[in-house]
Design an enzyme around this catalytic site. Structure first.
Site, PDB file in Angstrom:
ATOM      1  CD  GLU A 210      -3.008   1.086   2.234  1.00 61.98           C
ATOM      2  OE1 GLU A 210      -3.727   2.087   2.438  1.00 61.98           O
ATOM      3  OE2 GLU A 210      -3.185  -0.006   2.808  1.00 61.98           O
ATOM      4  CE  LYS A 226      -9.345   0.244   5.888  1.00 61.48           C
ATOM      5  NZ  LYS A 226      -8.904  -0.711   6.886  1.00 61.48           N
TER       6      LYS A 226
END
Length: 399
Positions: A210, A226
């Site tokens: 990420e 997410k």
């Protein structure tokens, strides 16, 4: 300003610099020139002090909108930068939560690298001591983890928060040289920010996919993740069809848009990609890309205050979520859920330290968690955290 001299494992002969984002063409020629570390007892604003330290060592980052100068192959290349979740909370005036479980690990580390003579092909350092890792001991039981999820759902029901990321910790005894094990972790499939950073008595290994923040050609980019499912055809279809996962994801995308808007040119924030499915090890994860034009005069310190701690590992609203995290998590986030990467004039590339482990003199530490919304099932959240931790623990397995 206090600074610490070169003392990291990465400076040993025969080892390339392992910090995520270090230029690939320079890794074997980089030599540590200076190091600065910060702990809360040192006082002051760590973001401002880090920016000052970098400027004093030939890396001016007070105006990120300025084009990068010509890369000096004989001079300073750039710097590794680590900012813990606790330091990020301090930057926004929130509680740092429980104590850092990793003995001796600073909350901010800056390591400046210059170019040296290079590493001869085939050169190696001293033989590594045999690695052994014991059984992980959890800092909370599955029931306590599930109860924390339920507590967040209750807070959402009261209107205190919309989403909170809840993270658990585990630690195991080890013996031997930890760096090869941490390097295995950094090489996991999908580890965009795979790398290591080490100091006296501590080391970090990161396998994060990420992006917390990237600066490329005058544009800031963040890629929040997410939503998680097993990396099967059915898992991918389930992730794409999940209204709960999409709602959770969009909530964090909106938070990241707001964070970037604080440091961007007016009207330049945009969502370039929404809810794309990417693979990390044996998991599908949903990722979006948000970008913005960097504002004139924006310095590194203000950028760190805007994006740290990352929205996808805190929640919304961010300050209220941090209050819940501090109240619920019994052990500090240590090296996890912070930032680790590379900074240089005209170029920033910081990963969010999910899928991250750290060692001190006696124990190896890992963390895993997930975002909690009103639609979360406590037992499913516990299982998801375990699935995220499994590849990390396997990479750190001892013989």
């Amino acid at each position: 300003m206090r600074q610490d001299g070169p003392d990291g494992v990465d400076t040993l002969p025969g080892l390339t610099v392992g910090a995520p984002g270090a230029p690939a063409g320079c890794r074997r020629t980089l030599v540590e020139r200076a190091r600065w570390q910060w702990r809360p007892a040192d006082g002051g604003d760590p973001a401002a002090r880090a920016e000052e330290f970098l400027a004093a060592h030939g890396l001016p980052l007070h105006d990120l909108a300025r084009p990068a100068g010509r890369h000096d192959a004989a001079g300073v290349c750039g710097a590794a930068l680590y900012v813990s979740a606790a330091a990020g909370a301090a930057l926004v005036g929130a509680s740092a939560g429980a104590a850092n479980p990793v003995t001796g690990l600073p909350e901010v580390v800056v390591v400046v690298y210059g170019h040296g003579p290079g590493t001869p092909p085939g050169a190696v350092g001293a033989p590594a001591a045999p690695w052994w890792r014991g059984t992980f001991a959890e800092s909370w039981t599955p029931r306590q983890h599930a109860d924390a999820v339920s507590a967040v759902r209750a807070a959402i029901g009261r209107g205190d928060v919309y989403q909170v990321n809840v993270v658990g910790h585990a630690a195991a005894r080890y013996t031997g040289d930890p760096l090869p094990a941490l390097s295995r972790l950094a090489a996991l499939p999908g580890a965009r920010y795979g790398g290591t950073l080490a100091g006296s008595g501590w080391a970090i290994g990161c396998a994060s996919p990420e992006t917390l923040v990237e600066l490329t050609d005058g544009r800031l980019i963040t890629r929040p993740i997410k939503g998680t499912r097993p990396a099967t055809a059915a898992g991918r279809a389930e992730l794409l069809a999940s209204a709960k996962e999409r709602a959770e994801h969009v909530m964090i995308v909106d938070l990241e848009r707001n964070d970037l808007a604080r440091v961007a040119r007016t009207g330049s924030v945009r969502v370039d990609e929404l809810f794309a499915v990417r693979r990390w090890c044996d998991l599908w994860q949903a990722e979006s890309t948000v970008s913005a034009a960097v504002a004139d005069g924006l310095g590194l310190a203000d950028l760190l205050r805007a994006v740290c701690p990352g929205g996808s590992v805190t929640g919304a609203p961010k300050l209220a979520a941090l209050d819940r995290i501090a109240a619920l998590e019994p052990v500090g986030r240590g090296a996890s859920m912070g930032a680790l990467g590379w900074v240089a004039p005209g170029r920033i590339d910081l990963g969010l330290t999910i899928r991250t482990a750290a060692v001190d003199a006696e124990r190896v530490h890992v963390w895993a968690g997930g975002g909690i919304t009103w639609g979360s099932d406590p037992d499913a959240e516990v299982a998801e955290a375990a699935a995220k931790a499994a590849p990390v623990r396997a990479a750190l397995a001892g013989g």
